[in-house]
Design an enzyme around this catalytic site. Structure first.
Site, PDB file in Angstrom:
ATOM      1  N   ASP A   1      -7.955 -25.154   1.247  1.00 18.92           N
ATOM      2  CA  ASP A   1      -7.319 -23.886   0.904  1.00 18.92           C
ATOM      3  C   ASP A   1      -8.413 -22.827   0.787  1.00 18.92           C
ATOM      4  O   ASP A   1      -9.563 -23.149   0.461  1.00 18.92           O
ATOM      5  CB  ASP A   1      -6.559 -24.001  -0.425  1.00 18.92           C
TER       6      ASP A   1
ATOM      7  N   TYR B   1       6.948 -10.499  10.398  1.00 17.57           N
ATOM      8  CA  TYR B   1       6.892 -11.899   9.975  1.00 17.57           C
ATOM      9  C   TYR B   1       7.694 -12.776  10.941  1.00 17.57           C
ATOM     10  O   TYR B   1       7.227 -13.839  11.374  1.00 17.57           O
ATOM     11  CB  TYR B   1       7.448 -12.022   8.562  1.00 17.57           C
TER      12      TYR B   1
END
Length: 258
Positions: free
Chosen positions: A41, A154
Site C-alpha cells: 500500500d 471514474y
C-alpha cells in the site's frame, strides 16, 4: 479435481495492492484459505495493519508500494520472488460533473485507476508468464457498465480497466495466466461515508439494488477467493458482478452536488 479443497489456496503467494477497506478484507480472506500474503500500500501503516490480520491464518509480510511509481513498484516486485495471485484494489474518485472537473482532478483519477493498474501488471505479470501460471484480479465497478451524473470520469476509467484486463487475458492466456475483474456495487467503506451520511442518497442507493441494501466489504471476498484459485481454472477475461442485482434492474440515482 479434489472438490474438498478446490477453494483452498495453500502454497500460493498472493500480493494485494491497496490494503485498506475492501482490500483488508480480501487480505484476510485469502489468508484464511491458506495463501501466504504480501500486503502493499502507498500507506505503509495500512499495509502493516492488513498483514497483521492475515497473520492470524497464514504468514504475511507488508511493504510500502505506490502504483504510480513504476520503477519503485518493479523493484518491490523483483524482491518478492514467485507470485501466484495479484489483487489490485487501489482506486480513487472525484464525484462531480465532467464539465466541472479540473485537469488535475482528471489526471489524478485516470492516473491511479488506469496507469496504476498498467504499472502493477507490468511489474508482476512477466514473472507469472515465465512460470506459466498466475491469476490477476482487479476491482472494477458497476460504473464500468452503468453511470450516473458525477461519475463520468471514474466510470470511464473502470470501463477502460475492464477492456485492459480483457486484452491481457487474451495476451497472457496462452502462457497460463488468467486475468479477471470483480465489479462491486455500492459498498459500506470509509470512502462512501459521505454518501451514506446523506439519508436520501444512501437510501436511494440501497433501494436501487435487488437486495435493497448496501454491500458489506466482506461480501466481496468470496469472488476474489474464487478467481484466485483452482475453482476458477477455466475463467479468464471475465467481470464478476457483486452488486446485489444493481445492474440487473438498472438502478439509477441523480445525486446532489455542491
Amino acid at each position: 479435481m479434489d472438490y474438498s479443497t478446490m477453494f483452498r489456496l495453500d502454497g500460493k503467494h498472493a500480493v494485494v495492492i491497496g490494503c485498506g477497506g475492501i482490500g483488508a478484507e480480501i487480505v484476510e480472506g485469502l489468508a484464511a484459505q491458506g495463501a501466504r500474503l504480501t500486503c502493499l500500500d502507498a500507506n505503509e501503516e495500512v499495509a502493516r495493519a492488513a498483514a497483521a490480520r492475515a497473520s492470524a491464518y497464514s504468514p504475511a509480510d507488508s511493504a510500502r508500494a505506490d502504483v504510480l511509481d513504476a520503477d519503485g513498484l518493479a523493484t518491490v516486485a523483483a524482491g518478492l520472488g514467485e507470485v501466484d495471485v495479484l489483487v489490485l484494489t487501489a482506486a480513487t474518485n472525484v464525484r462531480k460533473p465532467v464539465l466541472d472537473y479540473t485537469a488535475d482532478e482528471f489526471e489524478r483519477v485516470v492516473g491511479l485507476n488506469l496507469r496504476g493498474t498498467f504499472n502493477a501488471v507490468r511489474a508482476f505479470a512477466p514473472g507469472m508468464v515465465a512460470r506459466g501460471s498466475g491469476s490477476i484480479i482487479a476491482l472494477s465497478s458497476i460504473r464500468a457498465l452503468t453511470v450516473e451524473p458525477g461519475q463520468g470520469v471514474y466510470a470511464a476509467t473502470k470501463a477502460g480497466l475492464v477492456q485492459l484486463l480483457r486484452a491481457l487475458a487474451a495476451e497472457l492466456g496462452p502462457q497460463g495466466v488468467r486475468v479477471n475483474a470483480v465489479a462491486p456495487g455500492v459498498v459500506e467503506t470509509p470512502l462512501t461515508e459521505q454518501i451514506r451520511a446523506d439519508e436520501a442518497w444512501g437510501r436511494a442507493y440501497a433501494d436501487k439494488s435487488a437486495l435493497g441494501r448496501w454491500a458489506r466489504p466482506e461480501e466481496l471476498v468470496g469472488a476474489v477467493v474464487y478467481l484466485a484459485g483452482d475453482a476458477a481454472s477455466f475463467v479468464t477475461g471475465s467481470q464478476l458482478l457483486v452488486d446485489g442485482g444493481w445492474t440487473a434492474i438498472d438502478g439509477r440515482f441523480t445525486p446532489p452536488f455542491g
